[in-house]
Write a protein that holds these residues in place. Sequence first.
Motif, mmCIF file in Angstrom:
data_model
loop_
_atom_site.group_PDB
_atom_site.id
_atom_site.type_symbol
_atom_site.label_atom_id
_atom_site.label_comp_id
_atom_site.label_asym_id
_atom_site.label_seq_id
_atom_site.Cartn_x
_atom_site.Cartn_y
_atom_site.Cartn_z
ATOM 1 N N LYS A 37 -108.172 29.043 12.955
ATOM 2 C CA LYS A 37 -108.563 29.240 14.357
ATOM 3 C C LYS A 37 -107.599 28.532 15.312
ATOM 4 O O LYS A 37 -108.014 27.839 16.248
ATOM 5 N N VAL A 38 -106.290 28.717 15.050
ATOM 6 C CA VAL A 38 -105.266 28.107 15.904
ATOM 7 C C VAL A 38 -104.219 29.154 16.283
ATOM 8 O O VAL A 38 -104.065 30.171 15.611
ATOM 9 N N THR A 39 -103.518 28.864 17.367
ATOM 10 C CA THR A 39 -102.362 29.657 17.782
ATOM 11 C C THR A 39 -101.140 28.760 17.648
ATOM 12 O O THR A 39 -101.024 27.758 18.365
ATOM 13 N N PRO A 40 -100.218 29.058 16.750
ATOM 14 C CA PRO A 40 -99.087 28.158 16.532
ATOM 15 C C PRO A 40 -98.087 28.190 17.682
ATOM 16 O O PRO A 40 -97.875 29.227 18.307
ATOM 17 N N ASP A 41 -97.498 27.049 17.944
ATOM 18 C CA ASP A 41 -96.447 26.950 18.950
ATOM 19 C C ASP A 41 -95.060 27.150 18.343
ATOM 20 O O ASP A 41 -94.086 27.351 19.075
ATOM 21 N N GLY A 42 -94.978 27.070 17.039
ATOM 22 C CA GLY A 42 -93.712 27.289 16.350
ATOM 23 C C GLY A 42 -93.964 27.738 14.924
ATOM 24 O O GLY A 42 -94.959 27.339 14.311
ATOM 25 N N VAL A 43 -93.079 28.600 14.423
ATOM 26 C CA VAL A 43 -93.138 29.044 13.025
ATOM 27 C C VAL A 43 -91.733 28.939 12.457
ATOM 28 O O VAL A 43 -90.780 29.465 13.045
ATOM 29 N N VAL A 44 -91.623 28.252 11.323
ATOM 30 C CA VAL A 44 -90.319 28.003 10.708
ATOM 31 C C VAL A 44 -90.285 28.626 9.319
ATOM 32 O O VAL A 44 -91.196 28.411 8.508
ATOM 33 N N VAL A 58 -89.889 42.473 1.535
ATOM 34 C CA VAL A 58 -91.138 42.931 2.149
ATOM 35 C C VAL A 58 -91.935 41.726 2.639
ATOM 36 O O VAL A 58 -92.514 41.739 3.735
ATOM 37 N N GLU A 59 -91.968 40.664 1.818
ATOM 38 C CA GLU A 59 -92.632 39.423 2.233
ATOM 39 C C GLU A 59 -92.057 38.929 3.559
ATOM 40 O O GLU A 59 -92.796 38.517 4.461
ATOM 41 N N LEU A 60 -90.729 38.955 3.668
ATOM 42 C CA LEU A 60 -90.075 38.488 4.888
ATOM 43 C C LEU A 60 -90.476 39.340 6.085
ATOM 44 O O LEU A 60 -90.818 38.812 7.155
ATOM 45 N N GLU A 61 -90.421 40.649 5.923
ATOM 46 C CA GLU A 61 -90.783 41.546 7.028
ATOM 47 C C GLU A 61 -92.218 41.296 7.490
ATOM 48 O O GLU A 61 -92.499 41.224 8.698
ATOM 49 N N GLU A 62 -93.130 41.137 6.534
ATOM 50 C CA GLU A 62 -94.531 40.924 6.891
ATOM 51 C C GLU A 62 -94.746 39.531 7.487
ATOM 52 O O GLU A 62 -95.565 39.353 8.400
ATOM 53 N N GLY A 63 -94.023 38.541 6.981
ATOM 54 C CA GLY A 63 -94.120 37.195 7.537
ATOM 55 C C GLY A 63 -93.622 37.135 8.968
ATOM 56 O O GLY A 63 -94.237 36.496 9.834
ATOM 57 N N LEU A 64 -92.514 37.813 9.255
ATOM 58 C CA LEU A 64 -91.984 37.853 10.617
ATOM 59 C C LEU A 64 -92.951 38.566 11.556
ATOM 60 O O LEU A 64 -93.160 38.139 12.696
ATOM 61 N N GLN A 65 -93.544 39.650 11.082
ATOM 62 C CA GLN A 65 -94.507 40.379 11.911
ATOM 63 C C GLN A 65 -95.714 39.505 12.237
ATOM 64 O O GLN A 65 -96.200 39.488 13.379
ATOM 65 N N ALA A 66 -96.183 38.761 11.238
ATOM 66 C CA ALA A 66 -97.306 37.850 11.475
ATOM 67 C C ALA A 66 -96.930 36.777 12.489
ATOM 68 O O ALA A 66 -97.728 36.427 13.366
ATOM 69 N N ALA A 67 -95.714 36.270 12.384
ATOM 70 C CA ALA A 67 -95.267 35.213 13.297
ATOM 71 C C ALA A 67 -95.232 35.696 14.740
ATOM 72 O O ALA A 67 -95.729 35.015 15.647
ATOM 73 N N ILE A 68 -94.659 36.857 14.973
ATOM 74 C CA ILE A 68 -94.536 37.337 16.359
ATOM 75 C C ILE A 68 -95.902 37.743 16.922
ATOM 76 O O ILE A 68 -96.151 37.650 18.123
ATOM 77 N N GLU A 69 -96.813 38.169 16.059
ATOM 78 C CA GLU A 69 -98.166 38.521 16.512
ATOM 79 C C GLU A 69 -98.956 37.292 16.934
ATOM 80 O O GLU A 69 -99.753 37.339 17.881
ATOM 81 N N LYS A 70 -98.740 36.178 16.239
ATOM 82 C CA LYS A 70 -99.624 35.022 16.395
ATOM 83 C C LYS A 70 -99.041 33.866 17.191
ATOM 84 O O LYS A 70 -99.780 32.997 17.658
ATOM 85 N N VAL A 71 -97.726 33.787 17.344
ATOM 86 C CA VAL A 71 -97.143 32.625 18.008
ATOM 87 C C VAL A 71 -97.507 32.613 19.492
ATOM 88 O O VAL A 71 -97.647 33.655 20.126
ATOM 89 N N ALA A 72 -97.658 31.412 20.037
ATOM 90 C CA ALA A 72 -98.093 31.237 21.423
ATOM 91 C C ALA A 72 -96.993 31.603 22.415
ATOM 92 O O ALA A 72 -95.811 31.693 22.056
ATOM 93 N N ASP A 73 -97.384 31.801 23.654
ATOM 94 C CA ASP A 73 -96.414 31.967 24.738
ATOM 95 C C ASP A 73 -95.521 30.728 24.787
ATOM 96 O O ASP A 73 -96.007 29.597 24.702
ATOM 97 N N LYS A 74 -94.224 30.947 24.929
ATOM 98 C CA LYS A 74 -93.195 29.902 24.889
ATOM 99 C C LYS A 74 -93.071 29.269 23.496
ATOM 100 O O LYS A 74 -92.433 28.226 23.330
ATOM 101 N N GLY A 75 -93.683 29.913 22.504
ATOM 102 C CA GLY A 75 -93.534 29.449 21.123
ATOM 103 C C GLY A 75 -92.209 29.911 20.537
ATOM 104 O O GLY A 75 -91.614 30.893 21.001
#
Length: 306
Positions: A90-97, A222-239
């Motif tokens: 239940k969080v919105t990440p500010d950064g994904v590495v 495929v893992e990478l593509e799906e991981g990147l999609q998850a990151a852009i969907e969930k990362v916060a504004d200015k994340g």
Amino acid sequence: MVEHIPVMINEVVEHLKQIPVPRVIVDATLGLGGYAESILTQFPDVLLIGVDRDEQALSMARDRLAAFGDRVHYYLVPFSRLVSVLEKEKVTPDGVVFDLGVSNLQLSLPERGFSFQQDGPLDMRMESSKEVEGLRASDVVNTFSEKDLADIFWKYGEERYSRRIASGIVRYRKENGQISTTAQLVEAIRASLPAPVQRKMGGHPARKVFQALRIFVNNELVELEEGLQAAIEKVADKGVIIVVSYHSLEDRIVKYAMRDWKNEGKGIILTRHPLIPTEKEIEENYKARSAKFRAFMREVDMEEDS
């Protein structure tokens, strides 16, 4: 003790500092915890969510990061499942590495079967638990057709001698039976290539084949593509989303994903061209030699205005 020096960690930290108020950072490839340790130290108010599909690595990271207590939450999942992890938290990440590729732990343990320089069972699954079922590298080299092997070596290893090596592997298994160890596979590869060809390859003749098998067995692209999609969907504004890759197949996916995000108005690319390690870092950490660093900042206002 497995030596673990995080690649381009200074660049990672500097780009995370562009986040106005970092509260939650996802380390999507926790590994042995090198990035996580630096992030937790540099940002004392951050909660870090550490994700890895390798149970052995996750256990070692827990030990390394124990001093940070409940500032770290651990998940034994591939990073394609980031969405479910974040929904549970239940969080919105500010950064994904993301720090892609094979880890020093996996390479250093012969029993994992990743290294062409050490003899061990031909496995290559990133999931280290004995209970995990899944395709092994030995299953591929012993049961796939010559054409399918050649296609894998070409597609995932960009190996120019893919057909010759595939033919040699099929011939080797007919003459000698099952290929069950990394040393046997190296022997089969060497036997398929004339000495002058091996000398021209500019590295170990098995390197690209091992890379191709590892990527295929673990479904890494495929893992990478799906991981990147998850990151852009969930990362916060200015994340900020950061990716460190180690070969052209990975880097191409990251480059095009960030370009598409920019064109869709989702934010800005922070690295006009990929950053590469300094000569000093490469001298101190040979693994860094092929690294490419890309970063993207999510900007919700841009998407709303477009």
